[in-house]
Write a protein that holds these residues in place. Structure first.
Motif, PDB file in Angstrom:
ATOM      1  N   SER A   4       0.581  -1.106  -0.178  1.00 22.40           N
ATOM      2  CA  SER A   4      -0.032   0.255  -0.055  1.00 22.40           C
ATOM      3  C   SER A   4       0.958   1.289  -0.047  1.00 22.40           C
ATOM      4  O   SER A   4       2.058   1.185   0.454  1.00 22.40           O
ATOM      5  CB  SER A   4      -0.908   0.088   1.047  1.00 22.40           C
ATOM      6  N   PRO A   5       0.229   2.569  -0.512  1.00 23.01           N
ATOM      7  CA  PRO A   5       1.080   3.637  -0.593  1.00 23.01           C
ATOM      8  C   PRO A   5       1.643   4.249   0.824  1.00 23.01           C
ATOM      9  O   PRO A   5       0.884   4.161   2.002  1.00 23.01           O
ATOM     10  CB  PRO A   5       0.286   4.624  -1.498  1.00 23.01           C
ATOM     11  N   PHE A   6       2.788   5.115   0.713  1.00 21.79           N
ATOM     12  CA  PHE A   6       3.045   5.862   1.722  1.00 21.79           C
ATOM     13  C   PHE A   6       3.141   7.264   1.219  1.00 21.79           C
ATOM     14  O   PHE A   6       3.506   7.290   0.147  1.00 21.79           O
ATOM     15  CB  PHE A   6       4.429   5.507   2.436  1.00 21.79           C
ATOM     16  N   ARG A   7       3.062   8.199   1.991  1.00 23.25           N
ATOM     17  CA  ARG A   7       2.905   9.364   1.357  1.00 23.25           C
ATOM     18  C   ARG A   7       3.960  10.557   1.977  1.00 23.25           C
ATOM     19  O   ARG A   7       4.126  10.378   3.056  1.00 23.25           O
ATOM     20  CB  ARG A   7       1.635  10.281   1.936  1.00 23.25           C
ATOM     21  N   THR A   8       4.589  11.154   0.950  1.00 29.17           N
ATOM     22  CA  THR A   8       5.566  12.067   1.290  1.00 29.17           C
ATOM     23  C   THR A   8       5.262  13.485   0.579  1.00 29.17           C
ATOM     24  O   THR A   8       4.165  13.385  -0.169  1.00 29.17           O
ATOM     25  CB  THR A   8       7.215  11.676   0.928  1.00 29.17           C
ATOM     26  N   PHE A   9       5.895  14.475   0.783  1.00 28.76           N
ATOM     27  CA  PHE A   9       5.415  15.772   0.423  1.00 28.76           C
ATOM     28  C   PHE A   9       6.716  16.747   0.119  1.00 28.76           C
ATOM     29  O   PHE A   9       7.684  16.764   0.747  1.00 28.76           O
ATOM     30  CB  PHE A   9       4.308  16.449   1.063  1.00 28.76           C
ATOM     31  N   VAL A  10       6.382  17.523  -0.924  1.00 30.47           N
ATOM     32  CA  VAL A  10       7.487  18.541  -1.095  1.00 30.47           C
ATOM     33  C   VAL A  10       6.397  19.856  -1.434  1.00 30.47           C
ATOM     34  O   VAL A  10       5.553  20.120  -1.319  1.00 30.47           O
ATOM     35  CB  VAL A  10       8.284  18.401  -2.436  1.00 30.47           C
ATOM     36  N   SER A  11       7.491  21.197  -1.515  1.00 26.99           N
ATOM     37  CA  SER A  11       6.586  22.333  -1.641  1.00 26.99           C
ATOM     38  C   SER A  11       5.284  22.291  -3.089  1.00 26.99           C
ATOM     39  O   SER A  11       6.090  21.868  -4.018  1.00 26.99           O
ATOM     40  CB  SER A  11       7.316  23.672  -1.890  1.00 26.99           C
ATOM     41  N   GLY A  12       4.212  22.363  -2.940  1.00 27.53           N
ATOM     42  CA  GLY A  12       3.257  22.518  -3.896  1.00 27.53           C
ATOM     43  C   GLY A  12       3.053  21.157  -4.520  1.00 27.53           C
ATOM     44  O   GLY A  12       2.286  21.137  -5.395  1.00 27.53           O
ATOM     45  N   CYS A  13       3.316  19.838  -3.999  1.00 26.28           N
ATOM     46  CA  CYS A  13       3.167  18.716  -4.594  1.00 26.28           C
ATOM     47  C   CYS A  13       3.227  17.579  -3.515  1.00 26.28           C
ATOM     48  O   CYS A  13       3.988  17.748  -2.493  1.00 26.28           O
ATOM     49  CB  CYS A  13       4.129  18.311  -5.734  1.00 26.28           C
ATOM     50  N   TYR A  60       0.219  14.282  -6.704  1.00 27.87           N
ATOM     51  CA  TYR A  60      -0.849  15.507  -6.663  1.00 27.87           C
ATOM     52  C   TYR A  60      -0.449  16.817  -6.695  1.00 27.87           C
ATOM     53  O   TYR A  60       0.403  16.956  -5.689  1.00 27.87           O
ATOM     54  CB  TYR A  60      -1.942  15.094  -5.823  1.00 27.87           C
ATOM     55  N   PRO A  61      -0.778  17.640  -7.549  1.00 29.27           N
ATOM     56  CA  PRO A  61      -0.548  19.124  -7.106  1.00 29.27           C
ATOM     57  C   PRO A  61      -1.503  19.724  -6.020  1.00 29.27           C
ATOM     58  O   PRO A  61      -2.652  19.053  -6.028  1.00 29.27           O
ATOM     59  CB  PRO A  61      -0.886  19.849  -8.604  1.00 29.27           C
ATOM     60  N   VAL A  62      -0.946  20.539  -5.389  1.00 32.27           N
ATOM     61  CA  VAL A  62      -1.667  21.334  -4.465  1.00 32.27           C
ATOM     62  C   VAL A  62      -1.539  22.992  -4.526  1.00 32.27           C
ATOM     63  O   VAL A  62      -0.587  23.234  -5.371  1.00 32.27           O
ATOM     64  CB  VAL A  62      -1.454  20.776  -2.956  1.00 32.27           C
ATOM     65  N   ASP A  63      -2.042  23.647  -3.782  1.00 31.40           N
ATOM     66  CA  ASP A  63      -2.154  24.875  -4.240  1.00 31.40           C
ATOM     67  C   ASP A  63      -1.030  25.925  -3.214  1.00 31.40           C
ATOM     68  O   ASP A  63      -1.235  27.266  -3.231  1.00 31.40           O
ATOM     69  CB  ASP A  63      -3.559  25.708  -4.160  1.00 31.40           C
ATOM     70  N   GLY A  64      -0.421  25.399  -2.320  1.00 30.24           N
ATOM     71  CA  GLY A  64       0.854  26.010  -1.776  1.00 30.24           C
ATOM     72  C   GLY A  64       1.679  25.276  -0.857  1.00 30.24           C
ATOM     73  O   GLY A  64       1.640  23.810  -1.119  1.00 30.24           O
ATOM     74  N   TYR A  65       2.492  25.833  -0.024  1.00 34.64           N
ATOM     75  CA  TYR A  65       3.387  24.776   0.745  1.00 34.64           C
ATOM     76  C   TYR A  65       2.733  23.971   1.470  1.00 34.64           C
ATOM     77  O   TYR A  65       1.571  24.406   2.297  1.00 34.64           O
ATOM     78  CB  TYR A  65       4.558  25.754   1.277  1.00 34.64           C
ATOM     79  N   ILE A  66       3.501  22.803   2.044  1.00 35.96           N
ATOM     80  CA  ILE A  66       2.997  22.004   2.848  1.00 35.96           C
ATOM     81  C   ILE A  66       3.914  21.966   4.139  1.00 35.96           C
ATOM     82  O   ILE A  66       4.976  21.549   4.054  1.00 35.96           O
ATOM     83  CB  ILE A  66       2.763  20.651   2.417  1.00 35.96           C
ATOM     84  N   TYR A  67       3.663  22.509   5.188  1.00 34.46           N
ATOM     85  CA  TYR A  67       4.401  22.272   6.379  1.00 34.46           C
ATOM     86  C   TYR A  67       4.061  21.529   7.102  1.00 34.46           C
ATOM     87  O   TYR A  67       4.759  20.840   8.133  1.00 34.46           O
ATOM     88  CB  TYR A  67       4.517  23.868   7.027  1.00 34.46           C
ATOM     89  N   GLY A  68       2.712  21.163   7.546  1.00 31.10           N
ATOM     90  CA  GLY A  68       2.243  19.991   8.372  1.00 31.10           C
ATOM     91  C   GLY A  68       2.237  18.588   7.672  1.00 31.10           C
ATOM     92  O   GLY A  68       2.472  18.459   6.353  1.00 31.10           O
ATOM     93  N   GLN A  69       2.342  17.636   8.511  1.00 28.16           N
ATOM     94  CA  GLN A  69       2.434  16.241   8.228  1.00 28.16           C
ATOM     95  C   GLN A  69       1.254  15.704   7.656  1.00 28.16           C
ATOM     96  O   GLN A  69       0.307  16.053   7.975  1.00 28.16           O
ATOM     97  CB  GLN A  69       2.881  15.286   9.153  1.00 28.16           C
TER      98      GLN A  69
END
Length: 339
Positions: A4-13, A60-69
């Motif tokens: 199953s997937p695990f999620r990670t993140f960068v700015s805007g994505c 997935y694209p998002v609309d701003g920076y992601i600081y929270g987990q």
């Protein structure tokens, strides 16, 4: 892949890579110990975590920076869209997204739902970083902390900051939102504006007031024994500021307690690098204040530059603390204990 997937993140994505099992991620670092350990891991091995099958699956694209987990809840029934394993993402553009965590193909290429807490046409926007005088978070402040999920009620809690202009009057507001995890709709009584004050001489009078513009909600949210705890920090080291811990009833969002760690002093915010306060089995909260006034020998209410143990029995009260012997030199060099 069998994983199953695990999620990670960068700015805007948001990027998705494999994970072994459907372990809910409801709060910062799995649980309120903040150990960051998934003790239910049973599949991942050196044999199957290889370049042939372990890596980025989609994004997935998002609309701003992601600081929270990002948080994860499996088996959520989304109206008219079936049941999904859902990942929740909050951005500094004051949006919350719910995505399918397993695939972005077909209809899942778009969010399962998205809510926004701004309305520019009505004068409600995110907060430009220039308004705070601090460039630690750029270009805007909206939702900074890690939200928290109550799986029993299916509620995700987030704190959003907005700038609101009506004519010549501008205000800055932090609101605690309780959202339906299946739809993003506000729950009954949501949202509530964060307001607080405590007795103290730290700002020249007899009362210390929480001024929304001067604070950011950096540390992750805490949900413990039906109470939500929000921790607060300044923007850089600007002006007179304090560490605040403000509590709310998770069902009604009524305020239940307020704690300020330097009511007769200054500084000592709860930054914590975004980490959420920890909670022990007895419900005590552990949080670290960075720099600030300290009353030697614990002879006063100011406990900056200290590890704090707060009792939650009947509200919030200092139960114990640890201050390093060289707290004064740490303050003078701005070497925060809890930066």
């Amino acid at each position: 892949m069998g994983l199953s997937p695990f999620r990670t993140f960068v700015s805007g994505c948001l990027a998705v890579v494999p994970l072994s099992a459907q372990v809910s991620v409801l709060t910062y670092q799995y649980d309120t110990t903040r150990a960051g350990a998934n003790l239910k891991e049973s599949v991942l091995t050196k044999a199957n975590v290889t370049v042939n099958q372990f890596g980025k699956l989609f994004s997935y694209p998002v609309d701003g920076y992601i600081y929270g987990q990002p948080l994860y809840l499996p088996g959520v029934a989304i109206p008219q869209k079936g049941t999904h394993d859902v990942i929740y993402v909050a951005t500094e553009h004051d949006s919350v997204f719910a995505f399918d965590a397993d695939t972005n193909s077909g209809a899942n290429g778009s969010p399962l739902w998205q809510v926004s807490f701004i309305n520019p046409s009505a004068g409600v926007t995110t907060v430009p970083y220039q308004d705070t005088g601090c460039s630690q978070i750029v270009p805007e402040l909206g939702i900074t902390s890690t939200p928290v999920i109550d799986p029993e009620s299916g509620t995700i809690y987030v704190v959003a900051m907005t700038k609101e202009t009506a004519g010549s009057v501008t205000t800055y507001v932090h609101r605690l939102h309780a959202l339906d995890g299946a739809t993003g709709a506000e729950k009954a009584g949501s949202p509530v504006a964060i307001q607080a004050s405590v007795p103290g001489t730290g700002e020249g009078g007899t009362t210390v007031v929480f001024r929304a513009k001067d604070y950011k909600q950096r540390a992750g949210l805490v949900l413990s024994n039906g109470i939500l705890y929000t921790a607060w920090a300044s923007h850089c080291d600007i002006g007179r500021y304090h560490g605040w811990l403000i509590a709310y009833d998770a069902k009604t969002l009524s305020q239940t307690a307020v704690y300020n760690n330097t009511p007769n002093g200054n500084e000592a915010s709860f930054w914590a690098g975004g980490a959420a306060p920890a909670v022990d089995a007895a419900g005590n909260i552990f949080v670290v204040g960075g720099n600030g006034t300290f009353d030697p020998g614990g002879k006063g209410p100011d406990v900056g530059e200290s590890f704090l143990k707060l009792s939650t029995s009947g509200g919030l009260a200092l139960a114990d603390y640890f201050a390093p012997f060289n707290y004064d030199s740490l303050n003078q060099a701005d070497l925060d204990l809890g930066s």
